[in-house]
Design a protein around this motif. Structure first.
Motif, PDB file in Angstrom:
ATOM      1  N   UNK A 203     -42.404  24.213 -24.752  1.00  0.00           N
ATOM      2  CA  UNK A 203     -42.121  25.533 -25.292  1.00  0.00           C
ATOM      3  C   UNK A 203     -42.739  25.611 -26.687  1.00  0.00           C
ATOM      4  N   UNK A 204     -43.415  26.704 -26.975  1.00  0.00           N
ATOM      5  CA  UNK A 204     -44.147  26.831 -28.240  1.00  0.00           C
ATOM      6  C   UNK A 204     -43.633  28.022 -29.040  1.00  0.00           C
ATOM      7  N   UNK A 205     -43.281  27.781 -30.291  1.00  0.00           N
ATOM      8  CA  UNK A 205     -42.799  28.835 -31.184  1.00  0.00           C
ATOM      9  C   UNK A 205     -43.842  29.087 -32.268  1.00  0.00           C
ATOM     10  N   UNK A 206     -44.194  30.340 -32.447  1.00  0.00           N
ATOM     11  CA  UNK A 206     -45.116  30.745 -33.508  1.00  0.00           C
ATOM     12  C   UNK A 206     -44.302  31.385 -34.628  1.00  0.00           C
ATOM     13  N   UNK A 207     -44.592  30.992 -35.862  1.00  0.00           N
ATOM     14  CA  UNK A 207     -43.891  31.530 -37.031  1.00  0.00           C
ATOM     15  C   UNK A 207     -44.911  32.185 -37.956  1.00  0.00           C
ATOM     16  N   UNK A 208     -44.617  33.423 -38.352  1.00  0.00           N
ATOM     17  CA  UNK A 208     -45.528  34.158 -39.232  1.00  0.00           C
ATOM     18  C   UNK A 208     -44.735  34.935 -40.272  1.00  0.00           C
ATOM     19  N   UNK A 213     -47.777  35.775 -46.038  1.00  0.00           N
ATOM     20  CA  UNK A 213     -46.915  34.615 -45.816  1.00  0.00           C
ATOM     21  C   UNK A 213     -45.562  34.758 -46.474  1.00  0.00           C
ATOM     22  N   UNK A 214     -44.981  35.970 -46.393  1.00  0.00           N
ATOM     23  CA  UNK A 214     -43.703  36.234 -47.043  1.00  0.00           C
ATOM     24  C   UNK A 214     -42.535  35.865 -46.136  1.00  0.00           C
ATOM     25  N   UNK A 215     -41.331  35.915 -46.724  1.00  0.00           N
ATOM     26  CA  UNK A 215     -40.133  35.564 -45.972  1.00  0.00           C
ATOM     27  C   UNK A 215     -39.752  34.114 -46.240  1.00  0.00           C
ATOM     28  N   UNK A 236     -48.211  30.077 -39.282  1.00  0.00           N
ATOM     29  CA  UNK A 236     -49.313  30.717 -39.985  1.00  0.00           C
ATOM     30  C   UNK A 236     -48.826  31.170 -41.349  1.00  0.00           C
ATOM     31  N   UNK A 237     -49.430  30.637 -42.398  1.00  0.00           N
ATOM     32  CA  UNK A 237     -48.959  30.923 -43.760  1.00  0.00           C
ATOM     33  C   UNK A 237     -49.769  32.019 -44.450  1.00  0.00           C
ATOM     34  N   UNK A 261     -51.293  26.513 -40.148  1.00  0.00           N
ATOM     35  CA  UNK A 261     -52.565  27.226 -40.270  1.00  0.00           C
ATOM     36  C   UNK A 261     -52.475  28.204 -41.439  1.00  0.00           C
ATOM     37  N   UNK A 262     -53.522  28.259 -42.249  1.00  0.00           N
ATOM     38  CA  UNK A 262     -53.555  29.212 -43.353  1.00  0.00           C
ATOM     39  C   UNK A 262     -54.013  30.570 -42.862  1.00  0.00           C
ATOM     40  N   UNK A 263     -54.818  31.250 -43.642  1.00  0.00           N
ATOM     41  CA  UNK A 263     -55.322  32.555 -43.218  1.00  0.00           C
ATOM     42  C   UNK A 263     -56.221  32.379 -41.991  1.00  0.00           C
ATOM     43  N   UNK A 264     -56.042  33.251 -40.996  1.00  0.00           N
ATOM     44  CA  UNK A 264     -56.813  33.120 -39.766  1.00  0.00           C
ATOM     45  C   UNK A 264     -57.111  34.490 -39.159  1.00  0.00           C
ATOM     46  N   UNK A 265     -58.224  34.581 -38.462  1.00  0.00           N
ATOM     47  CA  UNK A 265     -58.576  35.787 -37.716  1.00  0.00           C
ATOM     48  C   UNK A 265     -58.292  35.620 -36.232  1.00  0.00           C
ATOM     49  N   UNK A 266     -57.559  34.560 -35.872  1.00  0.00           N
ATOM     50  CA  UNK A 266     -57.306  34.274 -34.454  1.00  0.00           C
ATOM     51  C   UNK A 266     -55.824  34.381 -34.095  1.00  0.00           C
ATOM     52  N   UNK A 267     -55.111  35.246 -34.789  1.00  0.00           N
ATOM     53  CA  UNK A 267     -53.694  35.451 -34.505  1.00  0.00           C
ATOM     54  C   UNK A 267     -53.488  35.837 -33.038  1.00  0.00           C
ATOM     55  N   UNK A 268     -54.430  36.610 -32.494  1.00  0.00           N
ATOM     56  CA  UNK A 268     -54.326  37.042 -31.097  1.00  0.00           C
ATOM     57  C   UNK A 268     -54.206  35.859 -30.143  1.00  0.00           C
ATOM     58  N   UNK A 269     -54.989  34.825 -30.375  1.00  0.00           N
ATOM     59  CA  UNK A 269     -54.942  33.639 -29.509  1.00  0.00           C
ATOM     60  C   UNK A 269     -53.590  32.938 -29.610  1.00  0.00           C
TER      61      UNK A 269
END
Length: 379
Positions: A203-208, A213-215, A236-237, A261-269
């Motif tokens: 199971x994979x959890x994504x955090x953004x 990168x607030x919160x 993703x920070x 992962x820092x800034x990325x253009x692959x959030x969709x993936x």
């Protein structure tokens, strides 16, 4: 078609929406001429730094005060008058660009630029069709101004809200917030996880926390480390370099496999590869998650607009809140154990997502331009 898109880089959402409109316009009409302007930065970089810097500082240091100002601004004419005076000055600064470029249509993805356009239209400086794209999931008076030709909203609930605020429902279009075309492509979950050296079976959890990168992501990660069930995480920070460094250190003592992962253009993936997204309820992040049919767990909403976004999602069973980040271990355990709930949220998101928003907005722009031309030919 000549299109001028006005936005402001307060966070990432407004600019991302503007770029999506730019992309869909050129995709539909390669001969089109499109200019996308970061408006305050274009007018005066110092003004941009002061205004946007103050905004970012307020949501980072005093989010509760920001929330109170948000609520007052929605009902108090004093704040509206201050905004109007500022935007009147800014409108006169942006007018030469409009006059020189001579667009067929103007699209605004921020309430400041929407008010600027309204001021110019009221003063009869321009007669160009103007479209306002609201980038959240509830309305606010700051977006609503006279002589705007069309309002594009993310959901049908907003039509009633805006009607109550005096907007003619015939100019409100429930077309959605556009996302970049990459979000409409299907990516292999296994390939994405393998490229990150993560398991394809867990199971994979994504955090953004949005572009900035607030919160309370650090606190959230520490709680997730304590959850007994085995899973893996992608965090993703964004542009928050301090948070990136902190999480790199924290993951060294975690039993949960984690990819930071820092800034990325692959959030969709990454959204398509995860089973659950834990995030702040920013308008663009919500839209992207709905398009990807990704279940949502919400944390640290910025008081005001993001709280309104959260209410929309909870009302329609599109998300759950994980409550106090510093004590959310049990909430997370309950959520990831409830596979039926996760599947329900994923299925429901398909009814609220609007993957064709970019093309629909392009078609609306064409309609408004043609209507303007027809009106002029009859004079």
């Amino acid at each position: 078609m000549k299109v001028l898109i006005l936005s402001i880089s307060a966070g990432g959402g407004h600019i991302h929406a503007a770029r999506a409109i730019e992309t869909y316009t050129t995709m539909n009409d390669p001969s089109s001429e499109v200019r996308m302007i970061d408006t305050l930065k274009y007018i005066n970089p110092l003004i941009d730094k002061v205004v946007i810097g103050s905004y970012l500082k307020s949501i980072k240091v005093s989010p509760s005060i920001f929330g109170k100002l948000y609520n007052v601004r929605d009902s108090d004419d004093v704040f509206a008058n201050v905004s109007n005076k500022f935007n009147e000055l800014m409108a006169l600064k942006i007018f030469p660009l409009i006059n020189e470029f001579a667009p067929d249509i103007i699209v605004s993805t921020h309430f400041f630029t929407t008010e600027m356009l309204s001021i110019l239209k009221v003063k009869n400086k321009i007669t160009i069709p103007c479209v306002c794209l609201l980038t959240d999931y509830s309305s606010h008076n700051a977006w609503i101004h006279p002589q705007i030709d069309a309002y594009v909203v993310s959901n049908s609930d907003m039509i009633g809200e805006m009607k109550e605020k005096g907007v003619d429902p015939s100019i409100i279009y429930d077309l959605g917030i556009p996302v970049k075309p990459d979000f409409l492509e299907k990516y292999s979950r296994d390939e994405t996880l393998t490229s990150l050296e993560l398991s394809t079976d867990k199971l994979t959890i994504l955090i953004m926390g949005g572009t900035l990168g607030l919160g309370k992501i650090r606190n959230l990660y520490e709680e997730l480390k304590r959850v007994e069930r085995d899973f893996q995480m992608i965090v993703i920070t964004g542009s928050n370099k301090k948070l990136y460094s902190e999480l790199i250190k924290l993951k060294a003592t975690s039993t949960k496999e984690t990819k930071v992962i820092g800034f990325t253009d692959e959030v969709n993936k990454y959204m398509q590869a995860c089973d659950l997204l834990l995030t702040k309820p920013g308008g663009l992040t919500i839209t992207e998650a709905l398009v990807c049919s990704t279940p949502l767990g919400l944390f640290s909403p910025i008081p005001g607009q993001e709280e309104k976004n959260s209410q929309f999602l909870l009302r329609h069973n599109l998300a759950v809140t994980i409550g106090n980040v510093k004590n959310c271990k049990e909430s997370i355990e309950d959520l990831i154990s409830n596979t039926i709930k996760l599947k329900e949220m994923s299925a429901t998101s398909k009814y609220f997502s609007k993957p064709n928003a970019g093309n629909d907005i392009y078609n609306l722009m064409n309609e408004l331009i043609n209507k303007k031309g027809l009106s002029q030919s009859r004079k």
